[in-house]
Design an enzyme around this catalytic site. Structure first.
Site, PDB file in Angstrom:
ATOM      1  N   LEU A 154      91.008   9.714 145.641  1.00 48.68           N
ATOM      2  CA  LEU A 154      91.132   8.456 146.208  1.00 48.68           C
ATOM      3  C   LEU A 154      91.099   8.654 147.871  1.00 48.68           C
ATOM      4  CD1 LEU A 154      91.713   5.604 145.217  1.00 48.68           C
ATOM      5  CD2 LEU A 154      94.236   5.722 145.922  1.00 48.68           C
ATOM      6  N   ARG A 156      88.225   7.793 151.173  1.00 43.94           N
ATOM      7  CA  ARG A 156      87.369   6.688 151.712  1.00 43.94           C
ATOM      8  C   ARG A 156      86.556   6.065 150.591  1.00 43.94           C
ATOM      9  NH1 ARG A 156      85.869  10.774 154.931  1.00 43.94           N
ATOM     10  NH2 ARG A 156      86.882  10.676 157.159  1.00 43.94           N
ATOM     11  N   ARG A 177      95.145  15.528 145.253  1.00 46.79           N
ATOM     12  CA  ARG A 177      96.321  16.694 145.478  1.00 46.79           C
ATOM     13  C   ARG A 177      97.818  16.223 145.651  1.00 46.79           C
ATOM     14  NH1 ARG A 177      93.050  19.789 150.267  1.00 46.79           N
ATOM     15  NH2 ARG A 177      91.789  21.021 148.952  1.00 46.79           N
ATOM     16  N   ARG A 234      79.468  14.896 142.734  1.00 48.37           N
ATOM     17  CA  ARG A 234      78.931  15.990 142.578  1.00 48.37           C
ATOM     18  C   ARG A 234      78.967  16.339 140.982  1.00 48.37           C
ATOM     19  NH1 ARG A 234      77.206  14.612 146.840  1.00 48.37           N
ATOM     20  NH2 ARG A 234      77.157  15.825 148.663  1.00 48.37           N
ATOM     21  N   ASP A 258      75.008   9.627 138.443  1.00 52.65           N
ATOM     22  CA  ASP A 258      74.356   9.703 139.567  1.00 52.65           C
ATOM     23  C   ASP A 258      73.789  11.281 140.149  1.00 52.65           C
ATOM     24  OD1 ASP A 258      72.671   8.370 141.673  1.00 52.65           O
ATOM     25  OD2 ASP A 258      74.269   9.079 143.025  1.00 52.65           O
ATOM     26  N   GLU A 263      70.392  19.509 140.191  1.00 49.49           N
ATOM     27  CA  GLU A 263      69.237  18.328 140.565  1.00 49.49           C
ATOM     28  C   GLU A 263      68.044  18.999 140.785  1.00 49.49           C
ATOM     29  OE1 GLU A 263      71.439  15.878 143.268  1.00 49.49           O
ATOM     30  OE2 GLU A 263      73.083  15.713 141.862  1.00 49.49           O
ATOM     31  N   HIS A 281      70.742  10.578 142.009  1.00 47.69           N
ATOM     32  CA  HIS A 281      71.509  10.743 143.248  1.00 47.69           C
ATOM     33  C   HIS A 281      71.121   9.775 144.386  1.00 47.69           C
ATOM     34  CE1 HIS A 281      73.729  14.112 145.621  1.00 47.69           C
ATOM     35  NE2 HIS A 281      73.751  12.786 146.156  1.00 47.69           N
TER      36      HIS A 281
HETATM   37  C1  8YV Z   1      72.634  12.015 150.335  1.00 46.48           C
HETATM   38  C2  8YV Z   1      75.390  12.669 149.649  1.00 46.48           C
HETATM   39  O1  8YV Z   1      72.087  11.687 149.117  1.00 46.48           O
HETATM   40  O2  8YV Z   1      76.527  12.024 151.655  1.00 46.48           O
HETATM   41  C3  8YV Z   1      76.463  12.777 150.538  1.00 46.48           C
HETATM   42  O3  8YV Z   1      77.343  13.917 150.344  1.00 46.48           O
HETATM   43  O4  8YV Z   1      75.387  13.168 148.605  1.00 46.48           O
HETATM   44  C4  8YV Z   1      74.199  11.722 149.924  1.00 46.48           C
HETATM   45  O5  8YV Z   1      74.556  10.625 150.911  1.00 46.48           O
HETATM   46  C5  8YV Z   1      72.154  13.177 150.671  1.00 46.48           C
HETATM   47  O6  8YV Z   1      72.710  13.838 151.851  1.00 46.48           O
HETATM   48  C6  8YV Z   1      70.635  13.254 150.756  1.00 46.48           C
HETATM   49  O7  8YV Z   1      70.221  14.433 150.295  1.00 46.48           O
END
Ligand code: 8YV
Length: 314
Positions: A154, A156, A177, A234, A258, A263, A281
């Site tokens: 939780l 931003r 945490r 991620r 996403d 990837e 993504h």
């Molecule tokens: C972008 C991201 O897709 O900010 C992040 O951590 O995963 C994304 O905003 C990325 O940086 C572009 O590859």
């Protein structure tokens, strides 16, 4: 006039960034080089700044190849593609792009939640494939409003997801945490407990040693055949093989994903599942947000090289 500092740009990122970087810096475009190692070693003496993203960040070997590197300005909020211990050890400043991408990433989480629970892409395919006149009705789907939404992380973005889900009358709980002060949301100390008490689990935490693989078979099974998993954080936070197995075997109700382990490669088994929505993504991928990220990346570099305080240091 002093030479303009050299900045290595690992990826194109967004159109507006290159011209604005070129106003103050000499830009070295890594992705254009056919032999990237040779390109880096030929330009290393000029490179004092590095702009990376989540495709190509600031890895240990890249930092090692840049002995004059002073600052990494990351086009991301996630820091998992930056070798932070090495930056610390070398005294390299690191900046990132928090806040400006919060809204779009949270919007993406809600989009995926609605899309997979209500099967919107499958319904769209049903119409486009001309199946409506013959088959009459599309399948029943799962109501979103009022559901129990569990958020892993939780911060931003997690908070922005909570706010949006609250507007759908959802009951919010979270795992992290430690519990956050002044919140009425239920807190669970483990992802398994959160999943047991949620209809939808949304992953919004950073990838690190602690979170890697933390959404494992146990957590997925706790969510169960009527539960949904949304991941806008991620891929490696989830045990992807177990996720695929659970979806194929019907042990999980559905997923909106996403992000993935490797990837841009997405497990083939997911392609035919109508209860799964897959996006490449795209959490922050709007003109508005990507331009704001670019502005912040450039502003941090300009602040650094003019001796001013960094805007968003890590
Ligand atoms: C972008 C991201 O897709 O900010 C992040 O951590 O995963 C994304 O905003 C990325 O940086 C572009 O590859």
């Amino acid at each position: 006039m002093a030479a303009r500092p050299g900045v290595l740009l690992t990826q194109p990122c967004v159109d507006s960034m290159l011209p604005s970087l070129e106003k103050s810096f000499t830009v070295f475009k890594l992705w254009e080089a056919s032999d990237q190692d040779a390109f880096v070693s030929a330009s290393a003496h000029s490179i004092r700044g590095l702009v990376g993203n989540t495709v190509v960040g600031a890895s240990g070997p890249l930092i090692d190849a840049l002995p004059r590197l002073e600052i990494v300005s990351s086009f991301s909020v996630g820091l998992d593609k930056i070798d932070l211990p090495k930056c610390r050890q070398r005294g390299i400043a690191v900046t990132y792009t928090p806040d400006v991408l919060t809204d779009c990433t949270a919007d993406t989480a809600l989009s995926l939640m609605l899309a997979c629970m209500r099967r919107i892409p499958a319904a769209d395919r049903f119409v486009r494939q001309g199946r409506w006149p013959a088959e009459k009705n599309f399948v029943h789907t799962t109501k979103v409003s009022g559901k129990r939404v569990g958020i892993v992380g939780l911060g931003r973005i997690g908070m922005a997801i909570a706010k949006r889900a609250e507007a759908f009358g959802c009951e919010i709980a979270y795992q992290g945490r430690s519990p956050k002060p002044n919140l009425t949301f239920n807190y669970y100390s483990t992802a398994k407990e959160l999943a047991t008490n949620s209809d939808v689990v949304v992953i919004a935490c950073p990838l690190n040693e602690e979170t890697k693989g933390s959404i494992n078979r146990e957590v997925i099974d706790a969510l169960g055949p009527s539960g949904f998993l949304i991941n806008i954080a991620r891929g490696p936070i989830v045990d992807e093989q177990e996720l695929v197995k659970a979806l194929v075997e019907g042990r999980l109700g559905g997923a909106g994903l996403d992000v993935f382990d490797d990837e841009p490669h997405v497990p083939q088994e997911l392609m035919s599942l109508d209860n799964v929505v897959l996006t490449p993504h795209v959490g922050s991928l709007t003109w508005e947000t990507r331009r704001a990220m670019a502005d912040l990346v450039v502003a941090n570099l300009e602040a650094y090289f003019s001796g001013k305080p960094l805007l968003t240091p890590v």
